[in-house]
Design a protein around this motif. Structure first.
Motif, PDB file in Angstrom:
ATOM      1  N   GLN A 128       0.809  -1.221   0.000  1.00  0.00           N
ATOM      2  CA  GLN A 128       0.000   0.000   0.000  1.00  0.00           C
ATOM      3  C   GLN A 128       0.839   1.267   0.000  1.00  0.00           C
ATOM      4  OE1 GLN A 128      -2.943  -0.279   3.124  1.00  0.00           O
ATOM      5  NE2 GLN A 128      -3.303  -2.429   2.671  1.00  0.00           N
ATOM      6  N   ASN A 129       1.984   1.246   0.667  1.00  0.00           N
ATOM      7  CA  ASN A 129       2.811   2.456   0.770  1.00  0.00           C
ATOM      8  C   ASN A 129       3.964   2.475  -0.227  1.00  0.00           C
ATOM      9  OD1 ASN A 129       4.279   0.416   1.931  1.00  0.00           O
ATOM     10  ND2 ASN A 129       4.938   1.599   3.706  1.00  0.00           N
ATOM     11  N   ASN A 130       3.975   1.564  -1.186  1.00  0.00           N
ATOM     12  CA  ASN A 130       5.066   1.508  -2.171  1.00  0.00           C
ATOM     13  C   ASN A 130       4.873   2.613  -3.207  1.00  0.00           C
ATOM     14  OD1 ASN A 130       6.706   0.809  -4.436  1.00  0.00           O
ATOM     15  ND2 ASN A 130       6.725  -1.311  -3.767  1.00  0.00           N
ATOM     16  N   SER A 131       5.908   3.403  -3.434  1.00  0.00           N
ATOM     17  CA  SER A 131       5.802   4.524  -4.376  1.00  0.00           C
ATOM     18  C   SER A 131       5.553   4.054  -5.809  1.00  0.00           C
ATOM     19  CB  SER A 131       7.057   5.391  -4.310  1.00  0.00           C
ATOM     20  OG  SER A 131       8.196   4.629  -4.662  1.00  0.00           O
ATOM     21  N   ALA A 132       5.872   2.807  -6.136  1.00  0.00           N
ATOM     22  CA  ALA A 132       5.624   2.282  -7.492  1.00  0.00           C
ATOM     23  C   ALA A 132       4.124   2.205  -7.786  1.00  0.00           C
ATOM     24  CB  ALA A 132       6.262   0.911  -7.661  1.00  0.00           C
ATOM     25  N   ARG A 133       3.293   2.207  -6.761  1.00  0.00           N
ATOM     26  CA  ARG A 133       1.837   2.147  -6.957  1.00  0.00           C
ATOM     27  C   ARG A 133       1.360   3.300  -7.843  1.00  0.00           C
ATOM     28  NH1 ARG A 133      -2.314   4.148  -4.014  1.00  0.00           N
ATOM     29  NH2 ARG A 133      -0.896   4.773  -2.365  1.00  0.00           N
ATOM     30  N   ARG A 134       1.972   4.457  -7.687  1.00  0.00           N
ATOM     31  CA  ARG A 134       1.576   5.616  -8.513  1.00  0.00           C
ATOM     32  C   ARG A 134       1.852   5.344  -9.993  1.00  0.00           C
ATOM     33  NH1 ARG A 134       3.985   8.070  -4.148  1.00  0.00           N
ATOM     34  NH2 ARG A 134       5.878   8.581  -5.280  1.00  0.00           N
ATOM     35  N   PHE A 141      -3.352   0.451 -14.214  1.00  0.00           N
ATOM     36  CA  PHE A 141      -3.722  -0.581 -13.250  1.00  0.00           C
ATOM     37  C   PHE A 141      -4.725   0.019 -12.269  1.00  0.00           C
ATOM     38  CE2 PHE A 141      -0.045  -2.603 -14.969  1.00  0.00           C
ATOM     39  CZ  PHE A 141      -0.246  -3.959 -14.786  1.00  0.00           C
ATOM     40  N   LYS A 142      -5.755  -0.751 -11.955  1.00  0.00           N
ATOM     41  CA  LYS A 142      -6.797  -0.306 -11.032  1.00  0.00           C
ATOM     42  C   LYS A 142      -6.796  -1.185  -9.791  1.00  0.00           C
ATOM     43  CE  LYS A 142      -8.626   2.687 -13.942  1.00  0.00           C
ATOM     44  NZ  LYS A 142      -7.692   3.737 -14.182  1.00  0.00           N
ATOM     45  N   PHE A 143      -7.071  -0.558  -8.668  1.00  0.00           N
ATOM     46  CA  PHE A 143      -7.212  -1.262  -7.399  1.00  0.00           C
ATOM     47  C   PHE A 143      -8.409  -2.200  -7.498  1.00  0.00           C
ATOM     48  CE2 PHE A 143      -9.449  -1.518  -3.350  1.00  0.00           C
ATOM     49  CZ  PHE A 143      -8.468  -2.017  -2.516  1.00  0.00           C
ATOM     50  N   ILE A 144      -8.207  -3.468  -7.130  1.00  0.00           N
ATOM     51  CA  ILE A 144      -9.299  -4.445  -7.121  1.00  0.00           C
ATOM     52  C   ILE A 144      -9.713  -4.747  -5.688  1.00  0.00           C
ATOM     53  CG2 ILE A 144     -10.011  -6.794  -7.763  1.00  0.00           C
ATOM     54  CD1 ILE A 144      -9.570  -4.854 -10.161  1.00  0.00           C
ATOM     55  N   GLU A 145      -8.720  -5.079  -4.847  1.00  0.00           N
ATOM     56  CA  GLU A 145      -9.036  -5.359  -3.452  1.00  0.00           C
ATOM     57  C   GLU A 145      -7.783  -5.327  -2.588  1.00  0.00           C
ATOM     58  OE1 GLU A 145     -10.853  -9.221  -3.423  1.00  0.00           O
ATOM     59  OE2 GLU A 145      -8.950 -10.273  -3.641  1.00  0.00           O
ATOM     60  N   GLU A 146      -8.020  -5.147  -1.295  1.00  0.00           N
ATOM     61  CA  GLU A 146      -6.940  -5.188  -0.331  1.00  0.00           C
ATOM     62  C   GLU A 146      -6.712  -6.643   0.053  1.00  0.00           C
ATOM     63  OE1 GLU A 146      -6.552  -3.183   3.909  1.00  0.00           O
ATOM     64  OE2 GLU A 146      -7.150  -1.762   2.326  1.00  0.00           O
ATOM     65  N   PHE A 152      -4.210  -5.571  -4.480  1.00  0.00           N
ATOM     66  CA  PHE A 152      -4.243  -6.375  -5.694  1.00  0.00           C
ATOM     67  C   PHE A 152      -4.756  -5.461  -6.789  1.00  0.00           C
ATOM     68  CE2 PHE A 152      -6.578  -9.263  -8.606  1.00  0.00           C
ATOM     69  CZ  PHE A 152      -5.478  -9.972  -9.078  1.00  0.00           C
ATOM     70  N   MET A 153      -4.009  -5.386  -7.899  1.00  0.00           N
ATOM     71  CA  MET A 153      -4.353  -4.475  -8.985  1.00  0.00           C
ATOM     72  C   MET A 153      -4.417  -5.241 -10.298  1.00  0.00           C
ATOM     73  SD  MET A 153      -1.956  -1.188  -7.956  1.00  0.00           S
ATOM     74  CE  MET A 153      -2.989   0.032  -8.788  1.00  0.00           C
ATOM     75  N   LYS A 154      -5.251  -4.717 -11.204  1.00  0.00           N
ATOM     76  CA  LYS A 154      -5.419  -5.325 -12.507  1.00  0.00           C
ATOM     77  C   LYS A 154      -5.371  -4.220 -13.561  1.00  0.00           C
ATOM     78  CE  LYS A 154      -8.599  -8.504 -12.961  1.00  0.00           C
ATOM     79  NZ  LYS A 154      -9.897  -9.190 -13.157  1.00  0.00           N
ATOM     80  N   TYR A 155      -4.717  -4.526 -14.672  1.00  0.00           N
ATOM     81  CA  TYR A 155      -4.672  -3.552 -15.768  1.00  0.00           C
ATOM     82  C   TYR A 155      -6.005  -3.515 -16.469  1.00  0.00           C
ATOM     83  CZ  TYR A 155      -3.702  -1.229 -20.118  1.00  0.00           C
ATOM     84  OH  TYR A 155      -3.760  -0.362 -21.179  1.00  0.00           O
TER      85      TYR A 155
END
Length: 157
Positions: A128-134, A141-146, A152-155
């Motif tokens: 959650q706090n990883n800067s690569a998420r941006r 990539f979209k957030f699917i679930e925690e 967990f993200m999906k393109y």
């Protein structure tokens, strides 16, 4: 912006220490606040990297473990599992001096194209706090679930 003239090569046993160094380089900053000695931190990070490597090998049979090179120099690692139902980006990480230079984005775009050609989603987990998420969000990539500490993200186009 660095030229994205990267190459990928299959990891061999001799690359494990480099792969562990890449892993450790992504975690040292957060470990600095523990109050542990440098030796304790390095020992812990080595054990964590070993556990991660073992988990990936056991749970992602047939995955591709690659070293990212730029101008013939090892700069990072890329672990990908291609299955019938998805292309899972298990891990992408670079040594600190190669982060934020467009290399990861270029690799991710190539992986997205591969997933689209296979008609499967590209997926990943990111802390959650990883800067690569941006970066992942910016390229689609979209957030699917925690899932615990991870998103967990999906393109999606």
């Amino acid at each position: 912006m660095t030229s994205c003239n990267f190459t990928l090569r299959t990891m061999v046993d001799e690359d494990l220490l480099f792969a562990f160094e890449v892993y450790a380089s992504t975690r040292r900053e957060e470990m600095a606040v523990t109050g542990w000695s440098v030796q304790q931190i390095e020992k812990f990070l080595f054990s964590q990297a070993t556990a991660q490597n073992n988990f990936y090998k056991e749970n992602y049979k047939g995955a591709s473990f690659q070293i990212v090179q730029l101008d013939g120099k090892d700069i990072g690692r890329l672990y990908v599992h291609e299955a019938k139902e998805e292309l899972r980006i298990m891990d992408i990480a670079f040594l600190p001096e190669y982060r934020g230079k467009g290399i990861g984005e270029s690799i991710m775009q190539n992986l997205i194209r591969r997933a689209e050609e296979k008609r499967v989603p590209a997926t990943l987990h990111v802390e959650q706090n990883n800067s690569a998420r941006r970066l992942f969000e910016r390229i689609g990539f979209k957030f699917i679930e925690e899932r615990g500490l991870y998103h967990f993200m999906k393109y999606t186009k």
